[in-house]
Design an enzyme around this catalytic site. Sequence first.
Site, PDB file in Angstrom:
ATOM      1  N   ASP A   8      28.436  45.401  76.399  1.00 41.60           N
ATOM      2  CA  ASP A   8      28.361  45.850  77.791  1.00 41.60           C
ATOM      3  C   ASP A   8      29.389  46.969  77.965  1.00 41.60           C
ATOM      4  O   ASP A   8      29.998  47.440  76.985  1.00 41.60           O
ATOM      5  CB  ASP A   8      28.554  44.684  78.778  1.00 41.60           C
ATOM      6  CG  ASP A   8      29.983  44.148  78.837  1.00 41.60           C
ATOM      7  OD1 ASP A   8      30.842  44.616  78.037  1.00 41.60           O
ATOM      8  OD2 ASP A   8      30.252  43.268  79.678  1.00 41.60           O
ATOM      9  N   CYS A  65      32.229  42.637  74.380  1.00 37.80           N
ATOM     10  CA  CYS A  65      32.379  42.782  75.826  1.00 37.80           C
ATOM     11  C   CYS A  65      33.878  42.821  76.101  1.00 37.80           C
ATOM     12  O   CYS A  65      34.663  43.079  75.180  1.00 37.80           O
ATOM     13  CB  CYS A  65      31.642  41.688  76.604  1.00 37.80           C
ATOM     14  SG  CYS A  65      32.224  40.003  76.364  1.00 37.80           S
ATOM     15  N   THR A  67      35.989  40.421  76.853  1.00 39.29           N
ATOM     16  CA  THR A  67      36.687  39.312  76.192  1.00 39.29           C
ATOM     17  C   THR A  67      35.970  38.770  74.959  1.00 39.29           C
ATOM     18  O   THR A  67      36.572  38.023  74.183  1.00 39.29           O
ATOM     19  CB  THR A  67      36.825  38.133  77.170  1.00 39.29           C
ATOM     20  OG1 THR A  67      35.489  37.724  77.541  1.00 39.29           O
ATOM     21  CG2 THR A  67      37.608  38.518  78.407  1.00 39.29           C
ATOM     22  N   GLY A  70      31.922  35.963  77.358  1.00 33.71           N
ATOM     23  CA  GLY A  70      30.632  35.936  78.056  1.00 33.71           C
ATOM     24  C   GLY A  70      29.488  36.135  77.077  1.00 33.71           C
ATOM     25  O   GLY A  70      28.461  35.433  77.137  1.00 33.71           O
ATOM     26  N   HIS A  98      32.838  27.879  57.284  1.00 39.10           N
ATOM     27  CA  HIS A  98      32.608  26.521  57.797  1.00 39.10           C
ATOM     28  C   HIS A  98      31.420  26.443  58.750  1.00 39.10           C
ATOM     29  O   HIS A  98      30.676  25.465  58.721  1.00 39.10           O
ATOM     30  CB  HIS A  98      33.845  26.007  58.545  1.00 39.10           C
ATOM     31  CG  HIS A  98      35.027  25.796  57.648  1.00 39.10           C
ATOM     32  ND1 HIS A  98      36.065  24.950  57.983  1.00 39.10           N
ATOM     33  CD2 HIS A  98      35.359  26.307  56.442  1.00 39.10           C
ATOM     34  CE1 HIS A  98      36.981  24.951  57.024  1.00 39.10           C
ATOM     35  NE2 HIS A  98      36.569  25.778  56.081  1.00 39.10           N
ATOM     36  N   ASN A  99      31.293  27.435  59.641  1.00 42.72           N
ATOM     37  CA  ASN A  99      30.266  27.370  60.697  1.00 42.72           C
ATOM     38  C   ASN A  99      29.033  28.204  60.392  1.00 42.72           C
ATOM     39  O   ASN A  99      28.059  28.160  61.136  1.00 42.72           O
ATOM     40  CB  ASN A  99      30.831  27.850  62.042  1.00 42.72           C
ATOM     41  CG  ASN A  99      32.191  27.293  62.376  1.00 42.72           C
ATOM     42  OD1 ASN A  99      33.110  28.038  62.734  1.00 42.72           O
ATOM     43  ND2 ASN A  99      32.347  25.984  62.261  1.00 42.72           N
ATOM     44  N   HIS A 133      29.838  21.168  55.169  1.00 42.21           N
ATOM     45  CA  HIS A 133      29.597  22.003  56.355  1.00 42.21           C
ATOM     46  C   HIS A 133      28.110  22.051  56.695  1.00 42.21           C
ATOM     47  O   HIS A 133      27.735  22.185  57.863  1.00 42.21           O
ATOM     48  CB  HIS A 133      30.138  23.404  56.129  1.00 42.21           C
ATOM     49  CG  HIS A 133      31.584  23.432  55.723  1.00 42.21           C
ATOM     50  ND1 HIS A 133      32.574  22.903  56.514  1.00 42.21           N
ATOM     51  CD2 HIS A 133      32.188  23.876  54.595  1.00 42.21           C
ATOM     52  CE1 HIS A 133      33.748  23.044  55.907  1.00 42.21           C
ATOM     53  NE2 HIS A 133      33.538  23.624  54.734  1.00 42.21           N
TER      54      HIS A 133
HETATM   55  C1  RB5 Z   1      32.833  42.813  82.462  1.00 38.05           C
HETATM   56  O1  RB5 Z   1      33.742  43.211  83.430  1.00 38.05           O
HETATM   57  C2  RB5 Z   1      33.345  41.565  81.766  1.00 38.05           C
HETATM   58  O2  RB5 Z   1      33.202  40.471  82.606  1.00 38.05           O
HETATM   59  C3  RB5 Z   1      32.599  41.339  80.469  1.00 38.05           C
HETATM   60  O3  RB5 Z   1      32.769  42.449  79.651  1.00 38.05           O
HETATM   61  C4  RB5 Z   1      33.036  40.154  79.644  1.00 38.05           C
HETATM   62  O4  RB5 Z   1      34.409  40.138  79.434  1.00 38.05           O
HETATM   63  C5  RB5 Z   1      32.518  38.848  80.064  1.00 38.05           C
HETATM   64  O5  RB5 Z   1      32.802  37.821  79.446  1.00 38.05           O
END
Ligand code: RB5
Length: 149
Positions: A8, A65, A67, A70, A98-99, A133
């Site tokens: 994203d 993304c 983090t 998401g 392992h996964n 595994h």
């Molecule tokens: C977008 O602002 C942010 O929410 C997305 O990139 C991500 O971190 C969601 O988990």
Amino acid sequence: MKLTIGCDHGGRRLKDAIVTHLEARAIDVSDIGTYSDDSVDFPSYAEEVAHQVVSGEVDLGILCCGTGIGMSIAANKVAGIRAAVVSDCFSAQATREHNNSNILCLGERVVGEGLALLIVDTWLDATFGGERHERRLQMITDIELKNES
Ligand code: RB5
């Protein structure tokens, strides 16, 4: 090896750096976007990459993304996907061994580009350990089957 990558707006710069890196490694990478800073909804990209992986169109996927979280939550809704959010090399290796994770999720706001590229290389170069595994992965598949709607 064929790989599809998606992101994203929060992971677009990292995604572009990973594409350049994978191309330098002569890995066949398909980039499904996004391609600009315009705000987009990450679940659509996660679902597209996840479908390409479970259909066998590609071997592995990478999702970026802000983090990585998401993207992993959304991708893991697709049966057969084992998406792992990783921000260190130890976990990158362990989640293949392992996964047998088939999607790597990275957060551009969490890891710097240099570390992210090392994580990508570590993940791609590790191999599934099998044996005990395998049994645990089958247990995860059983959970999917028991809970499908
Ligand atoms: C977008 O602002 C942010 O929410 C997305 O990139 C991500 O971190 C969601 O988990």
